[in-house]
Motif scaffolding. Structure first.
Motif, mmCIF file in Angstrom:
data_model
loop_
_atom_site.group_PDB
_atom_site.id
_atom_site.type_symbol
_atom_site.label_atom_id
_atom_site.label_comp_id
_atom_site.label_asym_id
_atom_site.label_seq_id
_atom_site.Cartn_x
_atom_site.Cartn_y
_atom_site.Cartn_z
ATOM 1 N N GLN A 160 0.839 -1.206 0.000
ATOM 2 C CA GLN A 160 0.000 0.000 0.000
ATOM 3 C C GLN A 160 0.869 1.249 0.000
ATOM 4 O O GLN A 160 0.574 2.230 -0.683
ATOM 5 N N GLU A 161 1.935 1.179 0.795
ATOM 6 C CA GLU A 161 2.820 2.347 0.911
ATOM 7 C C GLU A 161 3.524 2.624 -0.420
ATOM 8 O O GLU A 161 3.587 3.773 -0.876
ATOM 9 N N ILE A 162 4.010 1.562 -1.051
ATOM 10 C CA ILE A 162 4.706 1.760 -2.336
ATOM 11 C C ILE A 162 3.732 2.330 -3.372
ATOM 12 O O ILE A 162 4.069 3.240 -4.126
ATOM 13 N N PHE A 163 2.515 1.814 -3.364
ATOM 14 C CA PHE A 163 1.496 2.335 -4.283
ATOM 15 C C PHE A 163 1.302 3.838 -4.057
ATOM 16 O O PHE A 163 1.297 4.641 -5.002
ATOM 17 N N ALA A 164 1.161 4.223 -2.775
ATOM 18 C CA ALA A 164 0.917 5.636 -2.450
ATOM 19 C C ALA A 164 2.094 6.501 -2.912
ATOM 20 O O ALA A 164 1.900 7.546 -3.555
ATOM 21 N N HIS A 165 3.324 6.061 -2.636
ATOM 22 C CA HIS A 165 4.495 6.853 -3.011
ATOM 23 C C HIS A 165 4.613 6.937 -4.543
ATOM 24 O O HIS A 165 4.926 7.988 -5.087
ATOM 25 N N ARG A 166 4.367 5.811 -5.192
ATOM 26 C CA ARG A 166 4.446 5.812 -6.662
ATOM 27 C C ARG A 166 3.474 6.816 -7.270
ATOM 28 O O ARG A 166 3.815 7.571 -8.170
ATOM 29 N N MET A 167 2.237 6.790 -6.785
ATOM 30 C CA MET A 167 1.222 7.680 -7.358
ATOM 31 C C MET A 167 1.612 9.139 -7.186
ATOM 32 O O MET A 167 1.539 9.932 -8.127
ATOM 33 N N ILE A 168 2.014 9.497 -5.952
ATOM 34 C CA ILE A 168 2.360 10.909 -5.676
ATOM 35 C C ILE A 168 3.579 11.315 -6.517
ATOM 36 O O ILE A 168 3.660 12.423 -7.027
ATOM 37 N N ALA A 169 4.517 10.378 -6.687
ATOM 38 C CA ALA A 169 5.750 10.672 -7.437
ATOM 39 C C ALA A 169 5.513 10.746 -8.941
ATOM 40 O O ALA A 169 6.099 11.588 -9.627
ATOM 41 N N LYS A 170 4.678 9.858 -9.463
ATOM 42 C CA LYS A 170 4.576 9.756 -10.921
ATOM 43 C C LYS A 170 3.539 10.696 -11.542
ATOM 44 O O LYS A 170 3.591 10.966 -12.741
ATOM 45 N N MET A 171 2.594 11.181 -10.742
ATOM 46 C CA MET A 171 1.561 12.047 -11.333
ATOM 47 C C MET A 171 2.144 13.271 -12.039
ATOM 48 O O MET A 171 1.729 13.573 -13.167
ATOM 49 N N PRO A 172 3.114 14.002 -11.420
ATOM 50 C CA PRO A 172 3.663 15.146 -12.151
ATOM 51 C C PRO A 172 4.353 14.724 -13.454
ATOM 52 O O PRO A 172 4.271 15.427 -14.470
ATOM 53 N N THR A 173 5.028 13.583 -13.437
ATOM 54 C CA THR A 173 5.731 13.125 -14.651
ATOM 55 C C THR A 173 4.712 12.818 -15.752
ATOM 56 O O THR A 173 4.888 13.222 -16.911
ATOM 57 N N ILE A 174 3.642 12.132 -15.372
ATOM 58 C CA ILE A 174 2.610 11.785 -16.361
ATOM 59 C C ILE A 174 1.925 13.060 -16.866
ATOM 60 O O ILE A 174 1.677 13.223 -18.073
ATOM 61 N N ALA A 175 1.642 13.985 -15.934
ATOM 62 C CA ALA A 175 0.981 15.242 -16.324
ATOM 63 C C ALA A 175 1.861 16.041 -17.284
ATOM 64 O O ALA A 175 1.373 16.594 -18.278
ATOM 65 N N ALA A 176 3.170 16.083 -16.987
ATOM 66 C CA ALA A 176 4.076 16.837 -17.861
ATOM 67 C C ALA A 176 4.147 16.183 -19.249
ATOM 68 O O ALA A 176 4.204 16.874 -20.269
ATOM 69 N N CYS A 177 4.116 14.851 -19.287
ATOM 70 C CA CYS A 177 4.127 14.157 -20.590
ATOM 71 C C CYS A 177 2.864 14.515 -21.381
ATOM 72 O O CYS A 177 2.921 14.737 -22.597
ATOM 73 N N ALA A 178 1.719 14.560 -20.686
ATOM 74 C CA ALA A 178 0.450 14.902 -21.370
ATOM 75 C C ALA A 178 0.575 16.298 -21.981
ATOM 76 O O ALA A 178 0.162 16.539 -23.126
ATOM 77 N N TYR A 179 1.178 17.211 -21.206
ATOM 78 C CA TYR A 179 1.326 18.586 -21.692
ATOM 79 C C TYR A 179 2.285 18.642 -22.882
ATOM 80 O O TYR A 179 1.983 19.236 -23.925
ATOM 81 N N LYS A 180 3.437 17.990 -22.726
ATOM 82 C CA LYS A 180 4.436 18.021 -23.800
ATOM 83 C C LYS A 180 3.865 17.392 -25.069
ATOM 84 O O LYS A 180 4.108 17.882 -26.179
ATOM 85 N N HIS A 181 3.115 16.317 -24.905
ATOM 86 C CA HIS A 181 2.523 15.682 -26.091
ATOM 87 C C HIS A 181 1.581 16.652 -26.793
ATOM 88 O O HIS A 181 1.581 16.743 -28.025
#
Ligand code: CMC
Length: 432
Positions: A160-181
């Motif tokens: 559960q903890e790894i899931f939580a950390h992954r989500m908080i960490a990866k959301m900005p990266t995914i959001a930036a990719c959406a923008y760059k695309h």
């Protein structure tokens, strides 16, 4: 003290029901109706959950009449002034403010998880350039469930903890990719030497061919906006995450459901709608016309960024954001920004209008957030994505709380059936 009970009497049948009343730390009591159907054959009817508590929660408290918002007991004003988004994320997940070493370890863990699988990037290439970034977010975050499924035991605390950390960490990266695309620029890798919001701004605005220096005031403004949006108890998207998660589904898929819900203009999509509305109003002279439209029952137009299901007073987040708006625009030499001036005037006119006064409609968090996002250089369709990054904290905290709650069961509302009563099937050749 004697346990509180609510007694319901039906004078026609002479039957009565005794309902235990549950009490929280603060806020209204709740009649526990969970045995009502089993013992009395009765459902309750409450469209939009206006009077229904769907769970117990320790995370966030809102007093809508007082205009009070607290995360784990700390007021939003204090957190916005003194804290950081990652500290608030820690507080939401673990229940207490971190000690120095705990915050360092948490920050390191978030940094460690910022990269996304290279294969995930090819998902973006499947979207047309003008796809709405929230559509990309829904799809790509949902696809994380394909990357992290087999190894995931949702009942395991560390998983559960790894899931939580992954989500908080990866959301900005995914959001930036959406923008760059959407603007046809190459994706920028995360930089672990930068703080959370600095890294995000870097991934959004840097290009490989030149140096990009993050404006610390912009990063600070973003961090504060993220704090304000981090959680809001059982709002529509968080309830969606809880409902989706209640079946035991892959939590990354439940996050995608939350993002989909947030997109709507009655919820997180309002920040985008506010900017579009201000641009449509265009000029102070047009304000009376739009206020009349908002009051007209036959006109679907609503004053976006006004009103809230829970707040019947000023949304405390709107007050903080308005102050931040002043500061940021001044810092950027845009203190006479016409949209901000229009928003201030529209707010004043609406607050002094009897319709808005009687219905207790005040500016909400989204009335000013779009103006800040615009000042930061973001295009309008990215505004709700920003909200999604921040609200990820609330979604994961609530998902975790729900998953570990011994009272949690699959969410399965009942209904009042209003269709035809039972009837016989008529074969095709006999239908008149
Ligand atoms: N403009 C004009 N009239 C409004 C507005 C508005 N923005 N909001 C509510 N009303 C009226 C509504 O017509 C209704 O009137 P009546 O009682 O005569 O039928 C009354 O006020 C109560 O509204 P409601 O829609 O029954 O209230 P709700 O709790 O179901 O909806 C809301 C809350 C936020 C969806 C609604 O106020 C709204 O649509 N606001 C505009 C969209 C917006 O800014 N959303 C962002 C919410 S804050 C960010 C977030 O948490 O996601």
């Amino acid at each position: 003290m004697a346990e509180k009970k609510l007694i319901l009497n039906d004078p026609d049948s002479g039957k009565s029901a005794e309902l235990p009343v549950r009490t929280g730390t603060t806020g209204p009591d709740a009649a526990d109706i969970s045995s009502l159907y089993r013992e009395h054959g009765l459902f309750t009817y409450d469209p939009g959950f206006v009077s229904t508590a769907s769970c117990r929660s320790d995370i966030t408290f809102i007093d809508g009449d007082q205009g009070l918002l607290m995360y784990r007991g700390y007021s939003i004003e204090e957190l916005a002034q003194h804290s950081t988004f990652l500290e608030v994320a820690y507080l939401s997940l673990y229940g207490e403010l971190p000690k120095k070493t705990q915050l360092e370890e948490f920050t390191d863990s978030i940094r460690y998880h910022t990269m996304i699988h290279e294969a995930l990037k090819s998902f973006f290439r499947g979207f047309h350039y003008d796809a709405h970034p929230m559509a990309m977010m829904t799809g790509v975050v949902g696809s994380l469930s394909a990357f992290y499924h087999d190894s995931l035991d949702i009942t395991d605390a560390r998983a559960q903890e790894i899931f939580a950390h992954r989500m908080i960490a990866k959301m900005p990266t995914i959001a930036a990719c959406a923008y760059k695309h959407s603007i046809g620029q190459p994706f920028i890798y995360p930089r672990n030497d930068l703080a959370y919001c600095e890294n995000f701004l870097h991934m959004l605005f840097a290009v490989p061919c030149e140096e990009y220096e993050v404006d610390p005031v912009a990063a600070q403004a973003l961090d504060m906006l993220f704090i304000l949006h981090a959680d809001h108890e059982q709002n529509a998207s968080t309830s969606t995450v809880r409902l989706a998660g209640s079946s035991g589904t892959n939590p990354y898929a439940a996050m995608a459901a939350g993002i989909a819900c947030l997109w709507g203009p009655a919820h997180g999509g309002a920040n985008e709608a506010v900017l579009n509305m201000l641009e449509e109003v265009g000029d102070v002279s047009q304000i009376p016309k739009y206020i009349e439209k908002a009051k007209d029952k036959n006109d679907p137009f609503r004053l976006m960024g006004f009103g809230h299901r829970v707040y019947k007073n000023y949304d405390p987040r709107a007050t903080v954001i308005r102050g931040m708006c002043h500061k940021l625009l001044k810092r950027m030499g845009k203190e006479n920004d016409p949209l901000f001036e229009l928003a201030l005037e529209l707010e004043q006119r609406a607050l002094n209008d009897d319709y808005f006064k009687e219905k207790k409609l005040y500016p909400n968090v989204d009335f000013y957030s779009g103006i800040i996002y615009k000042a930061l250089g973001l295009q309008t369709n990215m505004f709700t994505v920003m909200f999604a990054i921040a609200r990820t904290v609330g979604w994961v905290a609530h998902w975790q709380e729900m998953t570990n709650d011994p009272e949690q069961r699959i969410g399965r509302p009942r209904q009042i059936y209003t269709g035809p009563a039972q009837r016989k099937y008529v074969p095709l050749n006999k239908r008149g």
